[in-house]
Design a protein around this motif. Structure first.
Motif, mmCIF file in Angstrom:
data_model
loop_
_atom_site.group_PDB
_atom_site.id
_atom_site.type_symbol
_atom_site.label_atom_id
_atom_site.label_comp_id
_atom_site.label_asym_id
_atom_site.label_seq_id
_atom_site.Cartn_x
_atom_site.Cartn_y
_atom_site.Cartn_z
ATOM 1 N N TRP A 168 11.485 20.578 5.186
ATOM 2 C CA TRP A 168 10.470 21.632 5.181
ATOM 3 C C TRP A 168 10.009 21.947 3.763
ATOM 4 O O TRP A 168 8.821 22.142 3.499
ATOM 5 N N THR A 325 7.233 24.403 14.797
ATOM 6 C CA THR A 325 7.234 22.947 14.831
ATOM 7 C C THR A 325 7.744 22.466 16.194
ATOM 8 O O THR A 325 8.454 23.199 16.882
ATOM 9 N N LYS A 326 7.382 21.242 16.559
ATOM 10 C CA LYS A 326 7.783 20.721 17.869
ATOM 11 C C LYS A 326 9.266 20.379 17.911
ATOM 12 O O LYS A 326 9.865 20.332 18.982
ATOM 13 N N SER A 350 13.214 28.001 6.079
ATOM 14 C CA SER A 350 13.091 27.343 7.382
ATOM 15 C C SER A 350 14.427 27.302 8.105
ATOM 16 O O SER A 350 15.489 27.434 7.505
ATOM 17 N N GLY A 405 10.873 26.142 13.331
ATOM 18 C CA GLY A 405 9.822 26.088 12.337
ATOM 19 C C GLY A 405 10.259 26.732 11.040
ATOM 20 O O GLY A 405 11.444 26.829 10.741
ATOM 21 N N LEU A 467 4.764 17.624 10.552
ATOM 22 C CA LEU A 467 5.910 18.288 11.176
ATOM 23 C C LEU A 467 5.529 18.903 12.518
ATOM 24 O O LEU A 467 6.392 19.114 13.370
ATOM 25 N N THR A 468 4.241 19.191 12.696
ATOM 26 C CA THR A 468 3.804 19.751 13.972
ATOM 27 C C THR A 468 3.249 18.670 14.895
ATOM 28 O O THR A 468 3.078 18.902 16.088
ATOM 29 N N SER A 474 -0.318 23.886 15.108
ATOM 30 C CA SER A 474 0.202 25.094 14.472
ATOM 31 C C SER A 474 -0.667 26.303 14.774
ATOM 32 O O SER A 474 -0.189 27.359 15.176
#
Length: 578
Positions: A168, A325-326, A350, A405, A467-468, A474
């Motif tokens: 992150w 984030t997923k 994070s 996230g 990251l998403t 997002s």
């Protein structure tokens, strides 16, 4: 669930998960005792009030040549995993019990904050980031640059580490550069414009070093450290032309009172207050130094009228954006900083430390509970109000994505907005009344808007979108969460200045960088000696006009060492040996 019940639940989980590390008696170095062991027959060359970020390096340095008593109102950091382990960072900030390493307070602005109450001070409960002050700050304070650098290095050799950069943090670093916060300055302690990796007091295993560890460098034959020693007032001899500090009155863990006296033979001994931006002005007032009318109203005998004690209180306001984030992201505290030219700093945190959703909830969004998640107006915020709001309106409606996230944080550097501190009563254990007046100066609000605009640019960079995994993921997720749970995750309109200004006001929280109350030129002189009296000094962040660097702990640590060496050299010259 009430706040007390939530804290109790966390304590039970803490005991179950950390019992093996706290079995048996808590370890204390030989020079650390409980306050009840004090023998009043001893006299000291220096009595340091507050074993915190400045007090520990100061006491360690002075003990090289002189007899020092260090009085700390809190307990030991050793053997407490909530202090020593990075994964437990948020737990100690939530703990409102009397023996917690942090003492919460709510400013009149409605922002929940925390004071350290443990040997090692703020270094035991903060996010660990280490970054020096700017050269311009050092020059403005009047410190000697080479001497400052030597003092920084003394700290760094003992307790500062290079971080393992979390994914992150790496994404935020690259997002900052793409958003124009450049150049990239690599890993450095220096305060330079652009984006950099800073130091940390957490080692690579996540173990926290603290200011208390600096006491290992002391001359232990000259040092006595007392825990749970709460100073009630400074004692002054008022028989001469100026009040003169001669000792302190403190109570031990059992409530018994003790007198600690200075060795006044040479006339150079000092009571040194290092109780922090809240504790130092509060203690001065309770000792009879402060605005005469206020002291009389609280029935405190006046030793010296000084209208500036408690004035100039300020806190660097913080606002942040949560990015879901997923997939779960690794826990990280502050490792990267973007130092902008418009006067805001961009940082990030994070992840969660535990697999249990209940722990993740409190760990991952603790800061947001006091700001972004609360549509409660700041003036109406309290521990009880926020706890009730989260339980009834927020917690049940937030999807699991809200626990996956990280945050991107924007804070104002050296706010122009100032406030004040007043006594509520004469009980030293109670917090005083504190007002910071966040965003009362329009320029501070302008800088907040610029910071949020920078975060908006970062959110749409490829590094964060990776990251998403979705170009609009997002923003869509943030908006959906906001609608479903009626919370303030993001501004309603990123391109609308008035909307961003309202977002800044509604979601302001703290990053624990409050300062002022005993400022240089008003309460102390440039050598930190208390104006109008003899034998007393204030050495901590309460003396600052502005908070140094991106995060003040490096400079407050350095300050303790710097002032200690300066005192030794002035008294001993070449014989100081430091």
């Amino acid at each position: 669930m009430s706040l007390n019940k939530a804290v109790m639940l966390l304590k039970i989980i803490f005991i179950l998960t950390a019992a093996t590390s706290i079995q048996g008696k808590v370890y204390h170095p030989s020079y650390i005792d409980e306050a009840s062991t004090f023998a009043s027959s001893s006299e000291y060359d220096y009595i340091v009030i507050g074993g915190g970020t400045a007090g520990c390096p100061l006491a360690a340095t002075l003990s090289q040549k002189y007899k020092v008593l260090l009085l700390e109102r809190g307990g030991s950091p050793y053997g407490n995993p909530n202090v020593t382990q990075m994964q437990n960072f948020h737990i100690s900030l939530m703990d409102t019990s009397p023996d917690s390493p942090s003492q919460p307070f709510v400013s009149t602005d409605g922002v929940i904050n925390a004071r350290a109450r443990v040997l090692g001070g703020g270094t035991c409960i903060n996010a660990g980031f280490y970054s020096r002050a700017s050269p311009s700050f050092v020059k403005s304070v009047g410190w000697q640059e080479d001497f400052v650098n030597d003092s920084y290095r003394w700290i760094e050799r003992q307790i500062v580490h290079c971080p393992n950069l979390a994914p992150w943090q790496a994404a935020v670093r690259d997002g900052l550069l793409m958003a124009g916060v450049s150049p990239f300055n690599g890993y450095t302690y220096d305060h330079v414009y652009g984006t950099k990796v800073g130091g940390t007091i957490f080692d690579k295993s996540g173990y926290r070093s603290t200011a208390a560890d600096l006491l290992s460098a002391a001359n232990h034959t000259n040092l006595r450290v007392l825990l749970r020693a709460t100073v009630l007032k400074i004692r002054f001899d008022q028989s001469g032309s100026r009040p003169k500090a001669v000792g302190v009155l403190f109570k031990d863990e059992n409530g018994n009172h003790h007198l600690a006296s200075l060795n006044v033979g040479e006339g150079k001994s000092q009571v040194i207050i290092s109780a922090g931006a809240i504790g130092s002005p509060q203690l001065l007032m309770l000792s009879g130094i402060g605005p005469k009318s206020h002291l009389k109203a609280k029935k405190v005998p006046v030793v010296l009228h000084n209208k500036f004690v408690g004035k100039g209180m300020a806190d660097n306001p913080l606002n942040s954006i949560f990015i879901p984030t997923k997939k779960q992201v690794k826990q990280s505290l502050i490792q990267i900083v973007g130092i902008t030219k418009y006067g805001s700093y961009i940082e990030a945190s994070s992840g969660f430390s535990q697999s249990s959703k209940s722990i993740s909830y409190h760990h991952g969004i603790m800061s947001a509970e006091a700001g972004q998640l609360a549509t409660i107006p700041p003036k109406e915020r309290s521990f009880e109000a926020i706890s009730s709001y989260i339980e009834k309106k927020v917690k049940k409606k937030i999807p699991i994505e809200a626990f996956r996230g990280g945050f991107i944080l924007s804070k104002i550097a050296g706010p122009n907005s100032k406030g004040h501190l007043k006594l509520i009563d004469t009980n030293i254990d109670n917090n005083p009344e504190v007002t910071f007046n966040y965003f009362s100066d329009p320029f501070d609000l302008h800088r907040c808007v610029k910071g949020i605009e920078t975060i908006a640019k970062m959110v749409h960079t490829s590094h964060l979108l990776n990251l998403t995994n979705d170009d609009d993921y997002s923003m869509k997720m943030l908006l959906n969460i906001s609608v479903d749970a009626n919370i303030n995750f993001i501004p309603k309109h990123f391109n609308d200045t008035s909307s961003l200004e309202q977002f800044c006001k509604d979601t302001v929280i703290t990053i624990w960088h409050y300062h002022g109350g005993c400022q240089v030129g008003k309460v102390v002189d440039s050598d930190y000696k208390l104006l109008g009296v003899d034998g007393a000094m204030v050495v901590d962040g309460s003396t600052f006009l502005k908070s140094p660097g991106t995060n003040p702990q490096a400079t407050v640590l350095m300050m303790g060492r710097y002032v200690g060496v300066k005192i030794l050299r002035e008294r001993l010259g070449s014989e100081a040996g430091v």
